[in-house]
Design a protein around this motif. Structure first.
Motif, PDB file in Angstrom:
ATOM      1  N   ALA A   1       0.824  -1.212   0.000  1.00  0.00           N
ATOM      2  CA  ALA A   1       0.000   0.000   0.000  1.00  0.00           C
ATOM      3  C   ALA A   1       0.854   1.257   0.000  1.00  0.00           C
ATOM      4  O   ALA A   1       0.530   2.244  -0.670  1.00  0.00           O
ATOM      5  N   MET A   2       1.953   1.227   0.744  1.00  0.00           N
ATOM      6  CA  MET A   2       2.813   2.403   0.812  1.00  0.00           C
ATOM      7  C   MET A   2       3.802   2.452  -0.345  1.00  0.00           C
ATOM      8  O   MET A   2       4.191   3.532  -0.795  1.00  0.00           O
ATOM      9  N   GLY A   3       4.201   1.292  -0.830  1.00  0.00           N
ATOM     10  CA  GLY A   3       5.274   1.254  -1.831  1.00  0.00           C
ATOM     11  C   GLY A   3       4.813   1.406  -3.260  1.00  0.00           C
ATOM     12  O   GLY A   3       5.626   1.712  -4.136  1.00  0.00           O
ATOM     13  N   LEU A   4       3.514   1.232  -3.520  1.00  0.00           N
ATOM     14  CA  LEU A   4       3.046   1.359  -4.890  1.00  0.00           C
ATOM     15  C   LEU A   4       3.283   2.764  -5.440  1.00  0.00           C
ATOM     16  O   LEU A   4       3.478   2.955  -6.636  1.00  0.00           O
ATOM     17  N   SER A   5       3.277   3.748  -4.548  1.00  0.00           N
ATOM     18  CA  SER A   5       3.509   5.117  -5.013  1.00  0.00           C
ATOM     19  C   SER A   5       4.971   5.364  -5.372  1.00  0.00           C
ATOM     20  O   SER A   5       5.301   6.433  -5.876  1.00  0.00           O
ATOM     21  N   VAL A   6       5.858   4.378  -5.132  1.00  0.00           N
ATOM     22  CA  VAL A   6       7.254   4.535  -5.565  1.00  0.00           C
ATOM     23  C   VAL A   6       7.332   4.647  -7.083  1.00  0.00           C
ATOM     24  O   VAL A   6       7.814   5.654  -7.609  1.00  0.00           O
ATOM     25  N   PRO A   7       6.835   3.652  -7.842  1.00  0.00           N
ATOM     26  CA  PRO A   7       6.869   3.844  -9.295  1.00  0.00           C
ATOM     27  C   PRO A   7       5.909   4.928  -9.770  1.00  0.00           C
ATOM     28  O   PRO A   7       6.209   5.667 -10.716  1.00  0.00           O
ATOM     29  N   LEU A   8       4.747   5.039  -9.108  1.00  0.00           N
ATOM     30  CA  LEU A   8       3.767   6.028  -9.554  1.00  0.00           C
ATOM     31  C   LEU A   8       4.244   7.454  -9.334  1.00  0.00           C
ATOM     32  O   LEU A   8       3.772   8.378 -10.016  1.00  0.00           O
ATOM     33  N   SER A   9       5.180   7.652  -8.405  1.00  0.00           N
ATOM     34  CA  SER A   9       5.691   9.004  -8.148  1.00  0.00           C
ATOM     35  C   SER A   9       6.496   9.546  -9.322  1.00  0.00           C
ATOM     36  O   SER A   9       6.696  10.761  -9.425  1.00  0.00           O
ATOM     37  N   PHE A  10       6.967   8.667 -10.197  1.00  0.00           N
ATOM     38  CA  PHE A  10       7.660   9.127 -11.392  1.00  0.00           C
ATOM     39  C   PHE A  10       6.680   9.610 -12.459  1.00  0.00           C
ATOM     40  O   PHE A  10       7.067  10.290 -13.400  1.00  0.00           O
ATOM     41  N   VAL A  11       5.417   9.237 -12.294  1.00  0.00           N
ATOM     42  CA  VAL A  11       4.418   9.538 -13.316  1.00  0.00           C
ATOM     43  C   VAL A  11       3.425  10.602 -12.853  1.00  0.00           C
ATOM     44  O   VAL A  11       3.139  11.564 -13.577  1.00  0.00           O
ATOM     45  N   VAL A  12       2.896  10.446 -11.637  1.00  0.00           N
ATOM     46  CA  VAL A  12       1.764  11.266 -11.216  1.00  0.00           C
ATOM     47  C   VAL A  12       2.114  12.745 -11.021  1.00  0.00           C
ATOM     48  O   VAL A  12       1.422  13.616 -11.568  1.00  0.00           O
ATOM     49  N   PRO A  13       3.188  13.109 -10.260  1.00  0.00           N
ATOM     50  CA  PRO A  13       3.463  14.544 -10.122  1.00  0.00           C
ATOM     51  C   PRO A  13       3.797  15.253 -11.436  1.00  0.00           C
ATOM     52  O   PRO A  13       3.270  16.350 -11.688  1.00  0.00           O
ATOM     53  N   PRO A  14       4.647  14.672 -12.318  1.00  0.00           N
ATOM     54  CA  PRO A  14       4.849  15.342 -13.605  1.00  0.00           C
ATOM     55  C   PRO A  14       3.557  15.480 -14.406  1.00  0.00           C
ATOM     56  O   PRO A  14       3.341  16.490 -15.080  1.00  0.00           O
ATOM     57  N   LEU A  15       2.693  14.462 -14.335  1.00  0.00           N
ATOM     58  CA  LEU A  15       1.400  14.564 -15.011  1.00  0.00           C
ATOM     59  C   LEU A  15       0.580  15.706 -14.421  1.00  0.00           C
ATOM     60  O   LEU A  15      -0.049  16.483 -15.164  1.00  0.00           O
ATOM     61  N   ALA A  16       0.594  15.833 -13.100  1.00  0.00           N
ATOM     62  CA  ALA A  16      -0.171  16.905 -12.449  1.00  0.00           C
ATOM     63  C   ALA A  16       0.316  18.279 -12.879  1.00  0.00           C
ATOM     64  O   ALA A  16      -0.486  19.201 -13.083  1.00  0.00           O
ATOM     65  N   THR A  17       1.627  18.446 -13.018  1.00  0.00           N
ATOM     66  CA  THR A  17       2.154  19.759 -13.390  1.00  0.00           C
ATOM     67  C   THR A  17       1.845  20.107 -14.834  1.00  0.00           C
ATOM     68  O   THR A  17       1.874  21.288 -15.206  1.00  0.00           O
ATOM     69  N   ARG A  18       1.552  19.108 -15.662  1.00  0.00           N
ATOM     70  CA  ARG A  18       1.217  19.376 -17.059  1.00  0.00           C
ATOM     71  C   ARG A  18      -0.274  19.678 -17.243  1.00  0.00           C
ATOM     72  O   ARG A  18      -0.690  20.114 -18.317  1.00  0.00           O
ATOM     73  N   MET A  19      -1.057  19.408 -16.224  1.00  0.00           N
ATOM     74  CA  MET A  19      -2.498  19.644 -16.297  1.00  0.00           C
ATOM     75  C   MET A  19      -2.815  21.061 -15.838  1.00  0.00           C
ATOM     76  O   MET A  19      -2.235  21.545 -14.867  1.00  0.00           O
ATOM     77  N   ARG A  20      -3.740  21.693 -16.526  1.00  0.00           N
ATOM     78  CA  ARG A  20      -4.115  23.048 -16.122  1.00  0.00           C
ATOM     79  C   ARG A  20      -4.852  23.024 -14.779  1.00  0.00           C
ATOM     80  O   ARG A  20      -4.668  23.895 -13.935  1.00  0.00           O
ATOM     81  N   THR A  21      -5.678  22.023 -14.564  1.00  0.00           N
ATOM     82  CA  THR A  21      -6.349  21.814 -13.281  1.00  0.00           C
ATOM     83  C   THR A  21      -6.125  20.369 -12.859  1.00  0.00           C
ATOM     84  O   THR A  21      -6.177  19.458 -13.693  1.00  0.00           O
ATOM     85  N   GLN A  22      -5.898  20.160 -11.572  1.00  0.00           N
ATOM     86  CA  GLN A  22      -5.562  18.824 -11.070  1.00  0.00           C
ATOM     87  C   GLN A  22      -6.764  18.083 -10.478  1.00  0.00           C
ATOM     88  O   GLN A  22      -6.636  16.950 -10.035  1.00  0.00           O
ATOM     89  N   GLY A  23      -7.944  18.731 -10.455  1.00  0.00           N
ATOM     90  CA  GLY A  23      -9.122  18.124  -9.846  1.00  0.00           C
ATOM     91  C   GLY A  23      -9.489  16.762 -10.402  1.00  0.00           C
ATOM     92  O   GLY A  23      -9.735  15.815  -9.636  1.00  0.00           O
ATOM     93  N   PRO A  24      -9.546  16.577 -11.737  1.00  0.00           N
ATOM     94  CA  PRO A  24      -9.902  15.248 -12.267  1.00  0.00           C
ATOM     95  C   PRO A  24      -8.935  14.147 -11.836  1.00  0.00           C
ATOM     96  O   PRO A  24      -9.360  13.031 -11.518  1.00  0.00           O
ATOM     97  N   LEU A  25      -7.652  14.445 -11.809  1.00  0.00           N
ATOM     98  CA  LEU A  25      -6.669  13.461 -11.381  1.00  0.00           C
ATOM     99  C   LEU A  25      -6.887  13.084  -9.920  1.00  0.00           C
ATOM    100  O   LEU A  25      -6.853  11.902  -9.550  1.00  0.00           O
ATOM    101  N   LEU A  26      -7.130  14.085  -9.082  1.00  0.00           N
ATOM    102  CA  LEU A  26      -7.336  13.822  -7.661  1.00  0.00           C
ATOM    103  C   LEU A  26      -8.622  13.038  -7.418  1.00  0.00           C
ATOM    104  O   LEU A  26      -8.702  12.231  -6.485  1.00  0.00           O
ATOM    105  N   THR A  27      -9.635  13.259  -8.247  1.00  0.00           N
ATOM    106  CA  THR A  27     -10.877  12.500  -8.122  1.00  0.00           C
ATOM    107  C   THR A  27     -10.647  11.020  -8.413  1.00  0.00           C
ATOM    108  O   THR A  27     -11.149  10.140  -7.703  1.00  0.00           O
ATOM    109  N   VAL A  28      -9.874  10.723  -9.440  1.00  0.00           N
ATOM    110  CA  VAL A  28      -9.559   9.328  -9.784  1.00  0.00           C
ATOM    111  C   VAL A  28      -8.820   8.644  -8.620  1.00  0.00           C
ATOM    112  O   VAL A  28      -9.131   7.504  -8.257  1.00  0.00           O
ATOM    113  N   LEU A  29      -7.860   9.350  -8.034  1.00  0.00           N
ATOM    114  CA  LEU A  29      -7.113   8.773  -6.914  1.00  0.00           C
ATOM    115  C   LEU A  29      -8.032   8.502  -5.722  1.00  0.00           C
ATOM    116  O   LEU A  29      -7.927   7.465  -5.059  1.00  0.00           O
TER     117      LEU A  29
END
Length: 446
Positions: A305-333
């Protein structure tokens, strides 16, 4: 080059307010040579590795610690709330400490506090000493939590997403590693929970060493740069008139932050995702153990549960910074988290691995929150204030959550009502994330 153009792709608008902070930052940090940047990167990774073992190493052994120290269920619930309390109380001091000593020195001191607290905690003979030494370690974590986004903004303004992902990955790795190996370590060392949690002071000492190296290298860089600046820097003198404009940005941010809807939305979102994270860190292994799963397997599930965000941390924050609004991403999470809670309610044993994966995906709300701190302010001055405000206020909001879960479990004897409480908080997290994810900046009064 303005910081806003690095912060996000659509950078319309306000080059003027950003120019002064961007020019003044090098005066306070010294020239960022490649060697210094590599040292800072290593320091960020090592510090992040030490931001969660103080909490996650305890969770799989909480039952043994309670038995040895004579803790009641309510006190154990309080123990799971101590991290949020310390982060709120000590995190708010980070801006003042950073202004006086610099963020690098404060992070180095924070890592020293983490190392000392973890070492002392393993020697505690009673609940009071255990809580006090835990608080010392958590105080060090608190100031580092606040200043990590500041250091990223200052030294890596054009790589906020990737650098946030890097240290979020290390943070998740530290949390997952501590959850996975603490029980086997304790068993190998004579079934001693003290040695099992005490050994986590060792990586803390490595982090202290790394930040001391950054301090020494930065001092050497400043000394070496002084003669060079004296000769060719004469043309830079005309830039001096721009200096008076620099204080305007932090002063304005300080005066308006508590009236900023964006700052409050980010603080509420940070608090709600922190509540979910600390409930999981404090109670998930116990939920699995109460479902008939062994302590060792519960620790591994917790690590998933804690370690899955290790690989996802390479994807999710850069994706968030490329989005104009982060609400849809946060809803999925958040929906992933709701699915995990539902699974724990219906079949905690049968679908244990699936629920751990879903909760691991939901935990990626944390690195997105850190990235949004950098996105919602235009300068490093704004980031340090927004980081302190959002994190300190957020951790205050998260304070009751783990304690309420412990009280509800002790009162009902099962996990159904606590899980319903956790699901309700996740719905509120969707609302707060949608508001915090809007394309706004605190300097604009939004």
């Amino acid at each position: 080059m303005s910081l806003a153009k690095h912060d996000r792709t659509p950078g319309p608008g306000a080059p003027a307010p950003e120019t002064a902070p961007a020019r003044t930052a090098p005066a306070t940090t010294g020239p960022a040579t490649p060697v210094l940047l590599w040292l800072i990167t290593a320091g960020l990774v090592l510090a992040a590795l030490n931001l969660r073992p103080a909490i996650s190493a305890l969770a799989p052994l909480l039952e043994e610690v309670r038995a040895d120290l004579g803790m009641s269920g309510t006190v154990a619930g309080l123990l799971t709330s101590v991290p949020a309390l310390c982060f709120a109380v000590f995190g708010v001091t980070a801006p003042a400490l950073s202004r006086r000593y610099g963020p690098v020195a404060v992070v180095a001191a924070g890592m020293a506090a983490v190392t000392t607290g973890l070492a002392l905690r393993s020697l505690a003979g009673g609940t009071g000493v255990f809580l006090a030494s835990s608080a010392l370690a958590l105080a060090g974590i608190a100031v580092a939590n606040v200043l990590m986004p500041v250091i990223v903004k200052r030294y890596f303004p054009d790589r906020i997403g990737s650098m946030t992902g890097l240290y979020s990955m290390a943070l998740s790795l530290g949390a997952a590693g501590a959850g996975a190996v603490t029980v086997p370590l304790a068993s190998a060392l004579g079934d001693s929970w003290r040695l099992g949690i005490g050994l986590w002071a060792v990586p803390g000492a490595l982090a202290v060493t790394a930040w001391l190296a950054v301090l020494l290298r930065r001092g050497a860089t400043r000394t070496a740069a002084a003669p060079a600046d004296a000769t060719p820097a004469a043309p830079a003198a005309p830039a001096a008139p721009a200096a008076p404009a620099a204080p305007a940005a932090p002063d304005t941010a300080r005066l308006t932050l508590r009236r900023s809807p964006t700052a409050w939305a980010l603080a509420c979102f940070f608090g709600l995702q922190a509540t979910a994270a600390y409930i999981i860190m404090g109670w998930l292994p116990q939920i699995y153990r109460d479902a008939g799963i062994s302590a060792g397997t519960a620790g591994v599930l917790f690590a998933v549960a804690m370690g899955l965000s290790v690989p996802l941390s390479f994807v999710v924050p850069p994706l968030a910074t490329r989005m104009r609004t982060q609400g849809p991403l946060l809803t999925v999470l958040a929906l992933s988290g709701l699915a995990g809670y539902t699974g724990l309610w219906l079949a905690p044993h049968g679908g244990a691995w699936a629920w751990a994966v879903l909760l691991g995906i939901a935990n990626c709300a944390f690195p997105v929150a850190l990235a949004m701190i950098g996105l919602r302010a235009r300068s490093s001055h704004g980031v340090v204030r927004l980081s302190a405000f959002a994190q300190s206020t957020g951790y205050l909001i998260s304070l009751p959550g783990p304690l309420v879960v412990g009280v509800l479990n002790e009162a009902t004897g099962d996990w159904h009502l606590p899980l319903a409480f956790m699901a309700a908080l996740m719905v509120l997290q969707i609302v707060a994330g949608t508001l915090a994810g809007r394309d706004r900046h605190i300097e604009d009064g939004a």
